[in-house]
Scaffold this active site. Structure first.
Site, PDB file in Angstrom:
ATOM      1  N   ARG A   1     -17.412 -60.884 -76.754  1.00  0.00           N
ATOM      2  CA  ARG A   1     -17.120 -59.590 -76.111  1.00  0.00           C
ATOM      3  C   ARG A   1     -18.328 -58.694 -76.350  1.00  0.00           C
ATOM      4  NH1 ARG A   1     -11.890 -55.679 -76.107  1.00  0.00           N
ATOM      5  NH2 ARG A   1     -11.295 -57.366 -74.703  1.00  0.00           N
TER       6      ARG A   1
ATOM      7  N   HIS B   1     -13.795 -59.538 -66.944  1.00  0.00           N
ATOM      8  CA  HIS B   1     -12.820 -59.774 -68.021  1.00  0.00           C
ATOM      9  C   HIS B   1     -11.900 -60.926 -67.586  1.00  0.00           C
ATOM     10  CE1 HIS B   1     -10.574 -59.214 -71.545  1.00  0.00           C
ATOM     11  NE2 HIS B   1     -10.004 -58.042 -71.337  1.00  0.00           N
TER      12      HIS B   1
ATOM     13  N   GLN C   1      -8.394 -61.933 -69.369  1.00  0.00           N
ATOM     14  CA  GLN C   1      -7.290 -61.018 -69.081  1.00  0.00           C
ATOM     15  C   GLN C   1      -6.657 -61.367 -67.738  1.00  0.00           C
ATOM     16  OE1 GLN C   1      -5.968 -58.199 -70.908  1.00  0.00           O
ATOM     17  NE2 GLN C   1      -4.396 -58.558 -69.357  1.00  0.00           N
TER      18      GLN C   1
ATOM     19  N   ASP D   1      -6.182 -49.679 -64.470  1.00  0.00           N
ATOM     20  CA  ASP D   1      -6.889 -49.811 -65.752  1.00  0.00           C
ATOM     21  C   ASP D   1      -7.352 -48.407 -66.134  1.00  0.00           C
ATOM     22  OD1 ASP D   1      -8.256 -50.824 -67.966  1.00  0.00           O
ATOM     23  OD2 ASP D   1      -9.976 -51.557 -66.814  1.00  0.00           O
TER      24      ASP D   1
ATOM     25  N   CYS E   1      -3.890 -54.001 -68.212  1.00  0.00           N
ATOM     26  CA  CYS E   1      -4.383 -54.872 -69.291  1.00  0.00           C
ATOM     27  C   CYS E   1      -4.184 -54.275 -70.677  1.00  0.00           C
ATOM     28  CB  CYS E   1      -5.861 -55.194 -69.058  1.00  0.00           C
ATOM     29  SG  CYS E   1      -6.954 -53.762 -69.176  1.00  0.00           S
TER      30      CYS E   1
ATOM     31  N   ARG F   1      -1.697 -63.337 -72.807  1.00  0.00           N
ATOM     32  CA  ARG F   1      -3.084 -63.569 -73.223  1.00  0.00           C
ATOM     33  C   ARG F   1      -3.129 -64.784 -74.136  1.00  0.00           C
ATOM     34  NH1 ARG F   1      -6.850 -59.472 -73.256  1.00  0.00           N
ATOM     35  NH2 ARG F   1      -8.295 -61.185 -73.660  1.00  0.00           N
TER      36      ARG F   1
END
Ligand code: CP
Ligand code: NVA
Length: 311
Positions: free
Chosen positions: A107, A134, A137, A230, A270, A298
């Site tokens: 990340r 991402h 996700q 988001d 998310c 996840r």
């Protein structure tokens, strides 16, 4: 045993439609195995290295717990404690780490750092979020939709908010991959990357699915089976937070907006969420919200990915 066509997962484009369906089915099987206490230690003796240059709750914990449930081990690596922070190159770090571990999750900020790392790694690299993508996700998001709706093909996903962030790019790629229609609405100046959009548009045209951009969020959400948003300010954009609060004000997912979606539409986010900004508490804590199943998934979706890449 799956017949995967990928080594690294840096964007959703690294996964084929067949791989996606195998991963989701495997994730659903392993989810049941966890619930029933059936051991599934497919990665006994394997180690995942996890480099985190940004904060994380879900990604770190789900990858680490996932490796434990698969009988393997995960190591949390902070660049601050590695020679990376003292100038050792990304290339050398990749070469060295891949002599020790069986897979690496990263990340970070710049997407090109993950690409460089993967180019010099002899073991699979998974993007655990960059400024641009991402994918893990979105794998969980697709699993959550599939679990609820029993299909992906032909459904319509609407994304409302910051079109030029990691989630939007991976959602656009993921929705098109899954055969879904995608409708995006963002304020001017925050449209998705032209590269991501144009590639997705070509794929959607070839398979006959829809891809549309609307400046009006009500139009994007009309008839949607899934509504996603988001945060307005992603990690790394904090100095623009006040300006963004103003720009995105009319792109909030609230009950009036959700009323335009199809009957039984799902709401996804998310997380972490800011109630009262990108989504109201009524929506995220209401009956259409699946955000905690999405967070749980996840774990299951990533285990399927880890099993596929590392076994
Ligand atoms: N959704 C997500 O990636 O959460 P974290 O930042 O907590 O990992
Ligand atoms: N777009 C958000 C996602 C967090 C999981 C961010 O990058 O901060």
């Amino acid at each position: 045993m799956m017949t995967s066509t990928f080594n690294h997962v840096l964007t959703m484009n690294d996964i084929s439609k067949e791989d996606l369906h195998e991963l989701l089915e495997d994730a659903l099987v392993m989810k049941q195995q966890v619930k029933k206490g059936i051991p599934h230690e497919h990665l006994r003796g394997k180690t995942l290295g996890m480099i985190f240059e940004k904060a994380s709750t879900r990604t770190r914990i789900s990858f680490e717990v996932g490796m434990t449930q698969l009988g393997g081990h995960a190591i949390f690596l902070s660049p601050r404690d590695m020679q990376l922070d003292r100038g050792e190159s990304v290339e050398d770090t990749a070469r060295v780490l891949s002599r020790y571990v069986d897979g690496i999750m990263i990340r970070t900020f710049s997407h090109s750092m993950v690409e460089t790392f993967a180019d010099h790694s002899s073991v699979p690299v998974i993007n655990g979020l960059t400024d641009h993508h991402h994918p893990t996700q979105v794998l969980a998001d697709l699993m959550t939709i599939y679990e609820e709706k029993k299909q992906l093909d032909g459904l319509t996903m609407a994304f409302v908010g910051d079109g030029n962030n990691n989630m939007t790019h991976s959602l656009i790629q993921g929705a098109v991959l899954a055969g879904m229609n995608i409708q995006v609405s963002s304020p001017s100046g925050y449209e998705p990357s032209a590269k991501v959009w144009n590639e997705a548009e070509a794929k959607a045209a070839a398979q006959g699915s829809g891809i549309h951009f609307y400046s009006n969020p009500y139009k994007a959400v009309t008839g949607a089976d899934v509504v996603v948003t988001d945060v307005w300010t992603s990690m790394g954009d904090e100095e623009e937070a006040a300006e963004r609060l103003n720009t995105f004000r009319s792109y909030q997912v609230n009950e009036a907006l959700m009323a335009k979606a199809a009957e039984g539409a799902m709401f996804l986010h998310c997380l972490p969420a800011h109630r009262g900004e990108e989504v109201t508490a009524e929506v995220i804590d209401g009956p259409q919200s699946h955000v905690f199943d999405e967070a749980e998934n996840r774990l299951h979706a990533q285990k399927a990915l880890l099993k596929n890449l590392l076994a």
